[in-house]
Every structure is written in C-alpha cells, then in structure tokens.
Write an enzyme that holds these catalytic residues in place. Structure first.
Site, PDB file in Angstrom:
ATOM      1  N   CYS A 113     -44.184 -89.810  -8.053  1.00 34.11           N
ATOM      2  CA  CYS A 113     -45.094 -89.613  -9.194  1.00 34.11           C
ATOM      3  C   CYS A 113     -44.411 -89.852 -10.539  1.00 34.11           C
ATOM      4  O   CYS A 113     -45.077 -89.990 -11.560  1.00 34.11           O
ATOM      5  CB  CYS A 113     -45.711 -88.222  -9.165  1.00 34.11           C
ATOM      6  N   HIS A 253     -48.270 -86.207 -16.274  1.00 38.22           N
ATOM      7  CA  HIS A 253     -48.690 -86.568 -14.920  1.00 38.22           C
ATOM      8  C   HIS A 253     -49.852 -85.669 -14.508  1.00 38.22           C
ATOM      9  O   HIS A 253     -49.868 -84.471 -14.797  1.00 38.22           O
ATOM     10  CB  HIS A 253     -47.511 -86.397 -13.955  1.00 38.22           C
ATOM     11  N   ASN A 283     -54.669 -86.599  -8.139  1.00 35.34           N
ATOM     12  CA  ASN A 283     -53.298 -87.036  -8.394  1.00 35.34           C
ATOM     13  C   ASN A 283     -53.113 -88.432  -7.785  1.00 35.34           C
ATOM     14  O   ASN A 283     -53.194 -88.595  -6.574  1.00 35.34           O
ATOM     15  CB  ASN A 283     -52.350 -86.009  -7.743  1.00 35.34           C
TER      16      ASN A 283
END
Ligand code: COA
Length: 333
Positions: A113, A253, A283
């Site tokens: 990520c 994020h 996500n």
C-alpha cells in the site's frame, strides 16, 4: 538537481460496484459493522477477464491526456502493485506495450500500500538527475482476485482500481519538497499472501489451504498504521521545513477512516483539509493514493502553489510520505 513535480494525473475504476449489502448476501457481515469499523460503503471489482495491466493502462492513458503528452515521450514507466498480472513479465512492460510507449524502460515496484509513494520517490530521482525527462508512475491493483471471499475479516476491506501520475521537471521551489520512506520486515507476517513465491510454491495443498489469498492480523496492522501515519507525516514535514498550518491538503492512504482520523488528530490538521474516498472504493492498496490525488485535482481541491502531504503504509511493513508544492507546469528540459 532539478525540481520534479506531477504534471498530469489519471485514474480508472472498473464499472462493477459491490456494496456492503451485496457482501452481506454471501458472507456473515452487515453494512452497519463495516461502515462503523472502517468507513467503507462499497468497492469496485474488476471483471474476471480484467487484469491489473488493463486498469493501469486506462489510468495511464488518462494521465497522459491530462499532461498533454504522447506515449513516445515517456522515458520510464513504473507500476506499483502487489497484484501483478504475472510474477513475470512485469506489469509495467505490458502497460508500456498497450500504450505504445516505445521509448520507455519499464519495471514494477512492490511496496504494497506504500507502493505509489515509493514509486514517486524512485521516479523523481531519474528526473532530478536529468537521466529522464518524463516518467509515468502508476499504482494499480486487482485485489479482488487474491481475497478469500469467505473471510469476513479481510474481504470487506479491499477494492480494485488504478491511478497514475506523469512526472517532469518543474520550476524551482515547486514539486516534491521531501520524501520519507521506511520498512520493517519483522512485521512481514502481519499482512501477506503466503503462497505462490519461492518460499511456498503453488501446490494442491497451498490452494486447498487458501494460502494464495491475503492474510492479515487486523488489530496489529491497525496499531502499526495509527502510529506510523502520524510519525511519518511529522518527519516528512520537518524535512521539507513546512509547518502543519501551511498544509493545504492531506492525502492519506485509504484503509480505514478511524486510522485517518487518528493521524489527523495527532497532526492537528483541520478535517476539511483531508481527502477521504474510501467510502466509495475501500482500500485499493497502491492505487488508493493516486486515485484520491486524481479526484482531488479534478475536483479543484488542489490548485497551483498548494502544499500537499501524501502518506501511505502497508505490508512489508512499509511506510512512505512526501510533501509536494503543486504545479502542473512541466519544463520541457
Ligand atoms: N462483519 C461483522 N463482524 C465482523 C467482521 C465483519 N466483516 N469482521 C470481524 N467481525 C467481528 C469479529 O469476529 C469480532 O467478533 P468477536 O468479538 O465476537 O470475536 C468483532 O467483529 C471484532 O473484531 P476485530 O477484528 O477486533 O475488529 P476491529 O475493531 O479490530 O476491526 C478491522 C477489524 C480489520 C476493521 C481493523 O482491525 C482494521 O482496520 N485493521 C487494519 C487493517 C488494514 O488497514 N489493513 C490494510 C493495511 S494497508
């Protein structure tokens, strides 16, 4: 060294949308639990025949249009992904071929990520030194294909998508002001896809045990995320010599609203300066930050001269952040 900035952005989300209510039809969960614990309401899911390279190609194409450059001008393509089409060849090579970027070198970068931030840091070095003029950085994932759709503690969290940015030299004082990257492999087991690599090659047994799907110790990752997001944001601002009051937009994020809220509280940034879109997309790992960036630019939440902080964290464990003084005016040098 040249100053380096982002002169074009683009993003792509597959059409199919899976809401929390849709999920509740085949896994023991509900909209109230997911929304209150994570902030996620829905996510986009790629069709069966749609690999990561396709999403990356679409996002890359839009970023090139936005930057008003043709594929032949690209010197390098970096794709940040943990869901590549293949172990090899690199997804970036496939994307270069689809785009017709005949003059570009291409490689993938894997920092989960945090991947888009790592890729921006890498790409910017090539431009800063003058080795390359134009680099296309893409963060793209089809996470839906590595999820265990019977595991409610993970399958509710993720979605598919891609976002892209074109990097070029910009006028002095603009572009990236600082980067901060880090890794701690001792936390590698907290978030992983255990099988399919050289440690645990694919076999009937690994498939039977679901070891090709994403495995996560959610609570531990949560604690790490809350701590690191605040720490790395403070450090990257210090490095850039920017006060938190001077941040125009905080682009974190997109994993969980509670994680974002904790970081924002620690930093003392006003909530209206924070980009949150995880309610729509979940996500998307390396794609989360570039998709949010593209949306913020297109919605005119980012304009010339704004100071932006982007911060990511993820498997590895990894973390990364950058401070960027925004301009889309590239210098053709
Ligand atoms: N629907 C309904 N109930 C669920 C559920 C779901 N989808 N998932 C878990 N539960 C249940 C659990 O079984 C548990 O029940 P129990 O108390 O009866 O045992 C309860 O909800 C609490 O589970 P827990 O795992 O403690 O929840 P949590 O508050 O820690 O939230 C996460 C779980 C995954 C949302 C949270 O830990 C998180 O966001 N972690 C970080 C994950 C992340 O961001 N990863 C990517 C990093 S890039």
């Amino acid at each position: 060294m040249r100053s380096v900035g982002i002169v074009g952005t683009g993003s792509y989300l597959p059409d199919k949308v899976l809401s929390n209510a849709d999920l509740a039809k085949f896994v023991d969960t509900n909209d109230e639990w997911i929304a209150s614990r994570t902030g996620i309401r829905q996510r986009h899911i790629a069709e069966k025949d749609m690999p990561t390279s396709e999403l990356c190609y679409q996002a890359g194409l839009r970023a090139l249009e936005d930057a008003q450059i043709v594929p032949e001008e690209i010197d390098l393509i970096i794709v940040a992904t943990m869901t590549p089409d293949y172990a090899f060849p690199a997804t970036a090579c496939l994307v270069a071929d689809r785009l017709g970027a005949k003059n570009a070198a291409a490689f993938d970068l894997e920092a989960a990520c945090s991947g888009f931030i790592f890729a921006l840091a890498t790409a910017s070095q090539f431009v800063a030194t003058g080795m390359y003029k134009t680099v296309l950085v893409i963060g793209g994932e089809v996470l839906s294909k590595i999820l265990n759709w019977e595991d409610r503690s993970t399958c509710i969290l993720f979605g598919d998508g891609a976002g892209a940015a074109v990097l070029q030299a910009v006028k002095e004082g603009f572009g990236f002001l600082s980067f901060e990257l880090g890794a701690d492999g001792s936390g590698g087991k907290l978030l992983s896809q255990p099988a399919g690599g050289s440690k645990c090659p694919a076999s009937l047994e690994t498939v039977g045990k679901n070891l090709h799907t994403l495995q996560m110790e959610g609570r531990e990752v949560y604690k790490f995320a809350v701590r690191i997001m605040g720490d790395v944001s403070v450090k990257v601002l210090e490095k850039a010599g920017i006060k938190k009051e001077d941040v125009d937009l905080f682009l974190p994020h997109q994993a969980n609203t509670r994680i974002i809220d904790a970081a924002v509280k620690r930093l003392g940034i006003s909530p209206d300066k924070v980009v949150v879109n995880l309610d729509k997309y979940g996500n998307m790992s390396a794609a989360s930050i570039p998709v949010a960036l593209d949306e913020a630019v297109k919605a005119r939440r980012i304009t010339e001269g704004d100071t932006i902080v982007m911060v990511g964290f993820g498997a590895g464990l990894t973390w990364g952040a950058c401070v960027l003084k925004w301009t889309k005016v590239g210098l053709k040098v």
